[in-house]
Design a protein around this motif. Structure first.
Motif, PDB file in Angstrom:
ATOM      1  N   PHE A   1       0.858  -1.178   0.000  1.00  0.00           N
ATOM      2  CA  PHE A   1       0.000   0.000   0.000  1.00  0.00           C
ATOM      3  C   PHE A   1       0.896   1.230   0.000  1.00  0.00           C
ATOM      4  O   PHE A   1       1.891   1.287   0.726  1.00  0.00           O
ATOM      5  N   VAL A   2       0.569   2.210  -0.861  1.00  0.00           N
ATOM      6  CA  VAL A   2       1.318   3.473  -0.934  1.00  0.00           C
ATOM      7  C   VAL A   2       0.335   4.630  -0.803  1.00  0.00           C
ATOM      8  O   VAL A   2      -0.713   4.641  -1.449  1.00  0.00           O
ATOM      9  N   GLN A   3       0.673   5.583   0.045  1.00  0.00           N
ATOM     10  CA  GLN A   3      -0.159   6.774   0.233  1.00  0.00           C
ATOM     11  C   GLN A   3       0.368   7.913  -0.647  1.00  0.00           C
ATOM     12  O   GLN A   3       1.553   8.261  -0.580  1.00  0.00           O
ATOM     13  N   ILE A   4      -0.540   8.506  -1.439  1.00  0.00           N
ATOM     14  CA  ILE A   4      -0.195   9.686  -2.241  1.00  0.00           C
ATOM     15  C   ILE A   4      -1.262  10.745  -1.955  1.00  0.00           C
ATOM     16  O   ILE A   4      -2.208  10.940  -2.728  1.00  0.00           O
ATOM     17  N   PRO A   5      -1.150  11.422  -0.804  1.00  0.00           N
ATOM     18  CA  PRO A   5      -2.191  12.370  -0.404  1.00  0.00           C
ATOM     19  C   PRO A   5      -2.197  13.632  -1.260  1.00  0.00           C
ATOM     20  O   PRO A   5      -1.148  14.101  -1.708  1.00  0.00           O
ATOM     21  N   THR A   6      -3.403  14.168  -1.472  1.00  0.00           N
ATOM     22  CA  THR A   6      -3.552  15.387  -2.279  1.00  0.00           C
ATOM     23  C   THR A   6      -4.286  16.482  -1.517  1.00  0.00           C
ATOM     24  O   THR A   6      -4.682  17.483  -2.112  1.00  0.00           O
ATOM     25  N   THR A   7      -4.471  16.314  -0.217  1.00  0.00           N
ATOM     26  CA  THR A   7      -5.090  17.351   0.611  1.00  0.00           C
ATOM     27  C   THR A   7      -4.184  17.644   1.796  1.00  0.00           C
ATOM     28  O   THR A   7      -3.387  16.791   2.213  1.00  0.00           O
ATOM     29  N   LEU A   8      -4.316  18.820   2.368  1.00  0.00           N
ATOM     30  CA  LEU A   8      -3.551  19.166   3.560  1.00  0.00           C
ATOM     31  C   LEU A   8      -4.024  18.349   4.751  1.00  0.00           C
ATOM     32  O   LEU A   8      -3.227  17.901   5.579  1.00  0.00           O
TER      33      LEU A   8
ATOM     34  N   ALA B   1      -5.007  15.360   4.872  1.00  0.00           N
ATOM     35  CA  ALA B   1      -4.553  13.967   4.828  1.00  0.00           C
ATOM     36  C   ALA B   1      -3.142  13.775   5.358  1.00  0.00           C
ATOM     37  O   ALA B   1      -2.705  12.632   5.521  1.00  0.00           O
ATOM     38  N   HIS B   2      -2.417  14.865   5.659  1.00  0.00           N
ATOM     39  CA  HIS B   2      -1.054  14.675   6.151  1.00  0.00           C
ATOM     40  C   HIS B   2      -1.037  13.957   7.491  1.00  0.00           C
ATOM     41  O   HIS B   2      -0.071  13.279   7.830  1.00  0.00           O
ATOM     42  N   ASP B   3      -2.109  14.065   8.241  1.00  0.00           N
ATOM     43  CA  ASP B   3      -2.181  13.367   9.525  1.00  0.00           C
ATOM     44  C   ASP B   3      -2.535  11.898   9.308  1.00  0.00           C
ATOM     45  O   ASP B   3      -1.889  10.995   9.831  1.00  0.00           O
ATOM     46  N   ALA B   4      -3.549  11.647   8.496  1.00  0.00           N
ATOM     47  CA  ALA B   4      -4.038  10.282   8.305  1.00  0.00           C
ATOM     48  C   ALA B   4      -3.091   9.413   7.491  1.00  0.00           C
ATOM     49  O   ALA B   4      -3.104   8.186   7.625  1.00  0.00           O
ATOM     50  N   SER B   5      -2.259  10.013   6.632  1.00  0.00           N
ATOM     51  CA  SER B   5      -1.431   9.219   5.717  1.00  0.00           C
ATOM     52  C   SER B   5      -0.245   8.564   6.411  1.00  0.00           C
ATOM     53  O   SER B   5       0.374   7.656   5.856  1.00  0.00           O
TER      54      SER B   5
ATOM     55  N   GLY C   1      -7.374  21.436   6.785  1.00  0.00           N
ATOM     56  CA  GLY C   1      -6.141  20.709   7.033  1.00  0.00           C
ATOM     57  C   GLY C   1      -5.263  21.331   8.091  1.00  0.00           C
ATOM     58  O   GLY C   1      -4.512  20.639   8.795  1.00  0.00           O
ATOM     59  N   LEU C   2      -5.354  22.655   8.233  1.00  0.00           N
ATOM     60  CA  LEU C   2      -4.555  23.338   9.246  1.00  0.00           C
ATOM     61  C   LEU C   2      -4.917  22.894  10.661  1.00  0.00           C
ATOM     62  O   LEU C   2      -4.089  22.956  11.574  1.00  0.00           O
ATOM     63  N   ALA C   3      -6.158  22.454  10.863  1.00  0.00           N
ATOM     64  CA  ALA C   3      -6.587  22.047  12.204  1.00  0.00           C
ATOM     65  C   ALA C   3      -5.690  20.931  12.746  1.00  0.00           C
ATOM     66  O   ALA C   3      -5.295  20.952  13.921  1.00  0.00           O
TER      67      ALA C   3
ATOM     68  N   TYR D   1       6.399  19.394   6.523  1.00  0.00           N
ATOM     69  CA  TYR D   1       7.570  18.691   7.048  1.00  0.00           C
ATOM     70  C   TYR D   1       7.561  18.681   8.576  1.00  0.00           C
ATOM     71  O   TYR D   1       7.752  17.624   9.201  1.00  0.00           O
ATOM     72  N   GLN D   2       7.304  19.833   9.185  1.00  0.00           N
ATOM     73  CA  GLN D   2       7.329  19.908  10.647  1.00  0.00           C
ATOM     74  C   GLN D   2       6.159  19.155  11.272  1.00  0.00           C
ATOM     75  O   GLN D   2       6.311  18.468  12.288  1.00  0.00           O
ATOM     76  N   SER D   3       4.989  19.260  10.651  1.00  0.00           N
ATOM     77  CA  SER D   3       3.818  18.584  11.196  1.00  0.00           C
ATOM     78  C   SER D   3       3.930  17.070  11.015  1.00  0.00           C
ATOM     79  O   SER D   3       3.616  16.296  11.929  1.00  0.00           O
ATOM     80  N   CYS D   4       4.378  16.645   9.835  1.00  0.00           N
ATOM     81  CA  CYS D   4       4.569  15.214   9.612  1.00  0.00           C
ATOM     82  C   CYS D   4       5.664  14.651  10.515  1.00  0.00           C
ATOM     83  O   CYS D   4       5.610  13.480  10.919  1.00  0.00           O
ATOM     84  N   LYS D   5       6.649  15.480  10.844  1.00  0.00           N
ATOM     85  CA  LYS D   5       7.719  15.029  11.737  1.00  0.00           C
ATOM     86  C   LYS D   5       7.164  14.705  13.123  1.00  0.00           C
ATOM     87  O   LYS D   5       7.570  13.713  13.749  1.00  0.00           O
ATOM     88  N   VAL D   6       6.212  15.510  13.595  1.00  0.00           N
ATOM     89  CA  VAL D   6       5.566  15.222  14.877  1.00  0.00           C
ATOM     90  C   VAL D   6       4.846  13.878  14.807  1.00  0.00           C
ATOM     91  O   VAL D   6       5.009  13.014  15.681  1.00  0.00           O
ATOM     92  N   LYS D   7       4.044  13.695  13.769  1.00  0.00           N
ATOM     93  CA  LYS D   7       3.289  12.441  13.629  1.00  0.00           C
ATOM     94  C   LYS D   7       4.251  11.257  13.515  1.00  0.00           C
ATOM     95  O   LYS D   7       4.031  10.199  14.133  1.00  0.00           O
TER      96      LYS D   7
END
Length: 367
Positions: free
Chosen positions: A131-138, A140-144, A187-189, A226-232
């Motif tokens: 499975f590969v995630q290719i998100p196209t919304t802001l 989705a950065h949390d869920a991906s 997505g900012l939320a 980058y910073q938000s995904c780094k937290v996740k």
């Protein structure tokens, strides 16, 4: 913004995987996927139907067909209603019709709904395929990131699911620039949530750059992601199966999921979570965990991000609050119908409260 993509690594039991953030990654998809998959692998792109008119599906297909022999596509209608057993069954049928086998891979192109649905189908088809995630919304950065995939039941969100880590997360920032403003706002939320629970510097960055982020500035979006995904990535690498700190990612979601489930179509996920963060902060304040200054700072930022911070008066009736509380008691974190919450203690630090008195929750919701 051009240049070298930013990369993060997530630790997972099924195998570590990269999160790649940059521009032009759809055009480069084949080179990224051949680093993890055999070119003989059959690929099924599961995509949001509304993306077809934007050219993203064609761009991805053209890139993949440079290296992969068998590339198939299947469109899914936008919206939370697609996260269902019925839609999962349609995907299984499409996988079989295309001849997918246990060595095949599913690519999710779209937002969180597509990632959840396609990921769930990949996790369960033939007992699990890549499975590969290719998100196209802001949003989705949390869920991906993190491998949680699920579908909904009539009784609630994400009640049937699995942990199935992606082999790769490919985040083309260019796709975020075509989003309507309200979707970037939504997505900012989740990024604001990451700042509250773990990273005060991220919270401060959003305070200072909320306008260019909302306007789709490539540099601001890349840094934010980058910073938000780094937290996740840090959190799920430590606690993949949500036995500890990963639960902190649910800040704003106990109330937010209830609002979303009962008012779907009225609130985006991000809007529901924004309201949830404020109400859950109010609960923390009533329990003496946080001061009013933090609540005010959070509210100001959410409002700058064009997110709601309160339910309208007509949704504060006793009947409406009864329905919200009943839904919260079915939350996955709840035990014996308790009301569990993730509550802030200071910026960057939260704690888990296993059970909050219902009277306190009612007072906050009615406020």
């Amino acid at each position: 913004m051009t240049g070298t993509p930013k990369e993060l690594t997530v630790t997972a039991q099924q195998g570590d995987y990269k999160v790649v953030i940059g521009t032009g990654l759809l055009q480069q998809a084949s080179s990224w996927l051949t680093s993890i998959l055999n070119p003989k692998t059959s690929l099924m792109i599961v995509y949001d139907a509304k993306l077809e008119s934007l050219g993203y599906v064609k761009t991805l297909e053209q890139s993949l067909k440079k290296e992969f022999v068998n590339v198939y596509s299947f469109a899914v209608e936008s919206g939370e209603s697609s996260k269902s057993l019925q839609h999962a069954a349609r995907l299984y049928s499409a996988f079989l019709a295309a001849g997918l086998d246990r060595r095949s891979a599913v690519l999710a192109l779209g937002g969180g709904v597509i990632g959840d649905l396609a990921g769930f189908a990949a996790a369960t088809f033939m007992r699990g395929i890549d499975f590969v995630q290719i998100p196209t919304t802001l949003l989705a950065h949390d869920a991906s990131i993190g491998g949680k995939v699920a579908i909904n039941l009539p009784e609630g969100k994400n009640l049937v699911g699995a942990f199935h880590a992606p082999r790769l997360v490919l985040y083309d920032v260019a796709t975020l620039q075509t989003l309507p403003l309200y979707e970037r706002s939504s997505g900012l939320a989740e990024a604001i949530k990451h700042g509250v629970i773990y990273d005060p510097e991220l919270f401060a960055y959003i305070e200072e750059h909320v306008e260019p982020i909302l306007l789709g500035d490539s540099d601001a979006l890349t840094h934010l992601l980058y910073q938000s995904c780094k937290v996740k990535a840090k959190i799920v690498s430590q606690d993949e199966r949500e036995s500890g700190i990963r639960a902190f990612l649910n800040f704003g979601h106990t109330i937010g999921h209830a609002i979303e489930a009962l008012q779907y179509g009225y609130y985006t996920h991000g809007a529901a979570v924004a309201i949830g963060m404020i109400y859950e902060t109010k609960i923390a304040r009533r329990l003496g965990k946080i001061d009013v200054e933090f609540e005010d700072r959070l509210r100001v930022l959410l409002e700058k991000a064009q997110l709601p911070t309160s339910l309208p008066a007509e949704q504060k009736s006793k009947e409406a609050i009864d329905a919200l509380i009943e839904h919260m008691r079915r939350d996955k974190k709840a035990h014996s119908r308790s009301l569990p919450f993730i509550l802030p203690e200071r910026l960057g630090t939260v704690s888990f409260e296993a059970s909050v008195d219902e009277a306190v929750v009612r007072q906050v919701l009615a406020d």
